[in-house]
Motif scaffolding. Structure first.
Motif, PDB file in Angstrom:
ATOM      1  N   PRO A 125     -43.107  60.639-101.213  1.00  0.00           N
ATOM      2  CA  PRO A 125     -43.400  59.690-100.573  1.00  0.00           C
ATOM      3  C   PRO A 125     -42.605  59.006 -99.146  1.00  0.00           C
ATOM      4  O   PRO A 125     -42.502  58.962 -98.317  1.00  0.00           O
ATOM      5  N   TRP A 126     -40.890  60.020 -99.881  1.00  0.00           N
ATOM      6  CA  TRP A 126     -40.293  60.194 -98.781  1.00  0.00           C
ATOM      7  C   TRP A 126     -40.847  61.212 -96.838  1.00  0.00           C
ATOM      8  O   TRP A 126     -40.538  61.314 -96.687  1.00  0.00           O
ATOM      9  N   LYS A 127     -40.945  62.199 -98.370  1.00  0.00           N
ATOM     10  CA  LYS A 127     -41.840  62.973 -97.010  1.00  0.00           C
ATOM     11  C   LYS A 127     -43.011  62.897 -96.083  1.00  0.00           C
ATOM     12  O   LYS A 127     -42.792  62.489 -95.168  1.00  0.00           O
ATOM     13  N   VAL A 128     -44.138  62.096 -96.607  1.00  0.00           N
ATOM     14  CA  VAL A 128     -44.506  61.344 -95.711  1.00  0.00           C
ATOM     15  C   VAL A 128     -43.822  60.128 -94.605  1.00  0.00           C
ATOM     16  O   VAL A 128     -43.884  60.071 -93.552  1.00  0.00           O
ATOM     17  N   ALA A 129     -43.803  59.712 -95.514  1.00  0.00           N
ATOM     18  CA  ALA A 129     -42.604  58.310 -94.461  1.00  0.00           C
ATOM     19  C   ALA A 129     -41.619  58.819 -93.026  1.00  0.00           C
ATOM     20  O   ALA A 129     -41.852  58.250 -92.421  1.00  0.00           O
ATOM     21  N   SER A 130     -41.425  59.469 -93.522  1.00  0.00           N
ATOM     22  CA  SER A 130     -40.505  60.437 -92.770  1.00  0.00           C
ATOM     23  C   SER A 130     -40.541  61.313 -91.789  1.00  0.00           C
ATOM     24  O   SER A 130     -39.688  61.153 -90.625  1.00  0.00           O
ATOM     25  N   THR A 131     -41.544  61.824 -92.555  1.00  0.00           N
ATOM     26  CA  THR A 131     -42.445  62.669 -91.317  1.00  0.00           C
ATOM     27  C   THR A 131     -42.731  61.399 -90.118  1.00  0.00           C
ATOM     28  O   THR A 131     -43.185  61.954 -89.059  1.00  0.00           O
ATOM     29  N   SER A 132     -44.034  60.757 -90.718  1.00  0.00           N
ATOM     30  CA  SER A 132     -44.489  59.840 -89.747  1.00  0.00           C
ATOM     31  C   SER A 132     -43.968  59.368 -88.474  1.00  0.00           C
ATOM     32  O   SER A 132     -44.246  59.589 -88.045  1.00  0.00           O
ATOM     33  N   LEU A 133     -42.962  58.166 -89.635  1.00  0.00           N
ATOM     34  CA  LEU A 133     -41.282  57.692 -88.459  1.00  0.00           C
ATOM     35  C   LEU A 133     -41.067  58.623 -87.650  1.00  0.00           C
ATOM     36  O   LEU A 133     -40.720  57.905 -86.478  1.00  0.00           O
ATOM     37  N   ALA A 134     -40.554  60.304 -87.867  1.00  0.00           N
ATOM     38  CA  ALA A 134     -40.379  60.481 -86.890  1.00  0.00           C
ATOM     39  C   ALA A 134     -40.816  61.084 -86.100  1.00  0.00           C
ATOM     40  O   ALA A 134     -39.822  62.017 -85.007  1.00  0.00           O
TER      41      ALA A 134
END
Length: 145
Positions: free
Chosen positions: A57-66
């Motif tokens: 979940p953190w991979k998906v969220a952080s890359t999207s927001l980055a």
């Protein structure tokens, strides 16, 4: 031969304040983007937030927001119509992260409150600009020599 009237209308105070507001939000979006990139490459959080160490979940969220935050920053700085749309996607992503999934991402009420305040100020500005434009259209203009 010079034209009688300028082709570009003068900006009003509300217009200038709206542009200033958009650029302040753009700077904050760029800062958010830099924070996510610093986390993903291991520069911040003592390397604990590196991409290869994150949960799914953190991979998906952080890359999207980055990606979304710097793109939103560019659109808001240039005051183009897609800037606020991308900002809504990024802010909505953070609101979903910290508001609906606090067990995965942790609670962060401040981020939610700030995004909601920015959205409210944006809506107020858009309403003021719409009312100003409507009032300006109703005024009679005469271009006689």
């Amino acid at each position: 031969m010079e034209t009688d009237s300028p082709t570009i209308p003068k900006r009003t105070l509300a217009d200038l304040l709206f542009i200033l507001f958009l650029r302040l939000v753009a700077v904050s979006c760029f800062w958010f983007g830099l924070q996510y990139w610093a986390m993903l490459v291991g520069y911040s959080l003592v390397g604990a937030g590196r991409f290869d160490l994150l949960s799914l979940p953190w991979k998906v969220a952080s890359t999207s927001l980055a990606v979304l935050f710097p793109v939103a920053s560019l659109g808001l700085w240039l005051t183009v119509s897609w800037g606020p749309v991308i900002w809504v996607l990024a802010a909505g992503g953070q609101i979903l992260m910290y508001g609906l999934l606090p067990d995965i991402f942790g609670p962060n009420k401040l981020i939610i409150l700030l995004h909601l305040m920015v959205a409210a100020v944006y809506c107020i500005f858009r309403l003021l600009l719409w009312l100003e434009k409507r009032r300006h259209r109703r005024q009679v203009s005469v271009d006689l020599p």
